[in-house]
Design a protein around this motif. Structure first.
Motif, short mmCIF file in Angstrom:
data_model
loop_
_atom_site.label_atom_id
_atom_site.label_comp_id
_atom_site.label_asym_id
_atom_site.label_seq_id
_atom_site.Cartn_x
_atom_site.Cartn_y
_atom_site.Cartn_z
N SER A 290 -8.46 -16.92 7.42
CA SER A 290 -8.45 -15.85 8.43
C SER A 290 -7.90 -14.54 7.87
N PHE A 291 -7.28 -14.60 6.69
CA PHE A 291 -6.71 -13.38 6.10
C PHE A 291 -7.63 -12.75 5.05
N VAL A 292 -8.79 -13.33 4.85
CA VAL A 292 -9.75 -12.78 3.89
C VAL A 292 -10.53 -11.65 4.55
N GLY A 293 -10.71 -10.56 3.83
CA GLY A 293 -11.50 -9.44 4.35
C GLY A 293 -10.75 -8.52 5.28
N LYS A 294 -9.44 -8.63 5.33
CA LYS A 294 -8.64 -7.78 6.21
C LYS A 294 -8.35 -6.43 5.55
N PRO A 295 -8.13 -5.38 6.35
CA PRO A 295 -7.81 -4.05 5.80
C PRO A 295 -6.31 -3.93 5.53
N TYR A 296 -5.85 -4.52 4.45
CA TYR A 296 -4.41 -4.61 4.19
C TYR A 296 -3.75 -3.24 4.02
N ASN A 297 -2.47 -3.21 4.36
CA ASN A 297 -1.66 -2.00 4.18
C ASN A 297 -1.66 -1.59 2.72
N GLY A 298 -1.61 -0.30 2.46
CA GLY A 298 -1.49 0.18 1.10
C GLY A 298 -0.20 -0.31 0.47
#
Length: 463
Positions: A290-298
């Protein structure tokens, strides 16, 4: 009315930008809400004294369990209730408290069990140490049920939540203190006392940060319950944890008490680690899919703030890069400066740092009263070197002696607001964004935090 609103939007730098998400609409509404009337000024407010402070704890993870242990070492404290979703954590804390002859009520398993804790009539203070998203709902509920609140950092995630905290505290006249422990670290307390005694001259600039290599912890399935911090970092981009670096600087600059933030700009670089790490872990463990493809924080966020009096603050946030721990803590004034990190702290009133001998003389002369009173005991108890115990002891001593707390709800709201404000600025190519005045103008007359210890100081410890 509509023309005034449009003019304010223009001045705030929001005109011409597509407000396409609920968070942006919410932020715009909060920034244009100029009609907040202060119901009661909580700055400097001293609630009726409590001979015994009866506490209920919500959240018994790493920091919550440590808070129970610390409070259990302070005289004049009764731990009346313990709450966590995990029964094993509640039972662990129960055994700790029972050693001191107390028998707390236990609340676990049910997601709303914490509400029953707040409903009790034998609790004065609710101490909240839960994931960030629960901080404001729990704090507001507790205050509405007649309880003072200590809430972990950040106290709020949105501007709307910041206003909820302010309005509830003013209406109920209940303290809402964010437990910003770094305000009680020994160097930060020394810097505050030095500022009060003119060492820096007029403080014109400060720099703070939370730089901490936490990749291993963030992607751990055990460190943060249900991986809540990874969820935060995979959904938001900005300075998500501003208060450790910011709080001590605000106290030194008398923010909310003589000066106020005006506007900020914020910039983040890209994520170069988290998305790849999530993808690698997901290939082996389906819990990470579920954490794949997320717009992670810089990886690094830099936020700069300008105050009403023309002073500046720089904040940084990075929990992924392989860098040594730093909160920077640079204080720069017209006569002197200080820099805490990299350790040891250094001080200057010219183009060179003071020698070790000069610093020792400075420290001996300006060691703050609270450190002289309880510093050695705090070091014995521990908790980030003792600052956690100093914070808890000071809070209890103020409540027992009917004194204002060192941090009020306006501090909790303002320091926490940097998170959502930085998110907005990052999302809009680092445009500036106005910082709300949660004091409704009372910052012009509010008095600075009293660190003299001329009142109080009567609370004893159990060690």
């Amino acid at each position: 009315m509509e023309s005034k609103r449009r003019e304010f939007l223009k001045q705030a730098g929001l005109m011409g930008m597509a407000l396409s998400t609920p968070s942006e609409l919410q932020l715009t509404k909060a920034l244009t809400d100029k009609n907040h009337v202060q119901k009661f000024n909580m700055s400097g407010y001293a609630a009726p004294k409590l001979d015994v402070v009866r506490i209920g704890f919500i959240g018994l993870g790493n920091r919550g369990m440590a808070a129970v242990e610390r409070m259990n070492k302070i005289q004049g404290v009764e731990i009346k209730a313990l709450c966590d979703l995990r029964p094993e954590k509640v039972n662990e804390a129960k055994k700790m408290v029972e050693v001191s002859g107390q028998s707390p009520g236990l609340y676990d398993t049910h997601p709303d069990a914490w509400k029953k804790l707040c409903d009790r009539n034998d609790i004065d203070l609710v101490y909240i140490v839960t994931p960030w998203a629960l901080h404001t709902p729990m704090a507001v509920f507790a205050m509405n049920h007649g309880k003072h609140v200590c809430v972990e950092v950040p106290a709020a995630k949105t501007i709307e939540e910041c206003w909820q905290l302010v309005e509830t505290s003013e209406r109920t006249r209940k303290h809402c203190m964010m437990t910003e422990n770094c305000c009680y670290d020994f160097t930060e307390l020394l810097n505050l006392n030095l500022a009060r005694n003119g060492f820096f001259g007029e403080v014109t600039h400060g720099e703070g940060a939370y730089i901490h290599s936490l990749t291993e912890y963030v992607f751990s399935k055990d460190r943060f319950y249900q991986m809540w911090e990874l969820k935060e970092l995979s959904q938001r981009t900005g300075n998500l944890y501003p208060t450790h670096g910011l709080g001590p600087i605000c106290q030194i600059m008398d923010i909310n008490r003589g000066d106020q933030m005006d506007y900020l700009v914020s910039m983040s670089n890209n994520d170069f680690v988290m998305a790849d790490t999530a993808r690698e872990l997901a290939a082996k463990d389906p819990d990470f899919k579920s954490f794949v493809g997320k717009p992670y924080n810089g990886m690094m966020n830099t936020t700069t703030i300008r105050t009403k009096k023309g002073k500046t603050i720089m904040l940084q946030f990075d929990v992924i890069s392989p860098r040594p721990y730093s909160r920077i803590q640079l204080i720069s004034g017209t006569k002197g400066s200080a820099l805490k990190y990299p350790l040891p702290a250094r001080y200057s009133q010219g183009h060179e740092w003071l020698s070790d001998e000069e610093f020792k003389a400075l420290e001996e002369k300006y060691t703050p009263p609270i450190v002289k009173k309880i510093g050695e005991v705090a070091k014995q108890v521990g908790g980030h070197g003792g600052m956690d115990f100093l914070m808890d002891w000071r809070t209890i001593d103020c409540l027992r002696n009917g004194l204002p707390l060192d941090q009020d709800v306006y501090d909790a709201a303002l320091w926490s607001a940097i998170g959502p404000l930085s998110e907005w600025s990052v999302a809009h190519r680092s445009n500036s964004v106005n910082v709300p005045d949660f004091t409704a103008g009372s910052w012009k007359t509010n008095r600075p935090v009293d660190i003299s210890m001329e009142k109080g100081g009567t609370t004893q410890t159990k060690i």
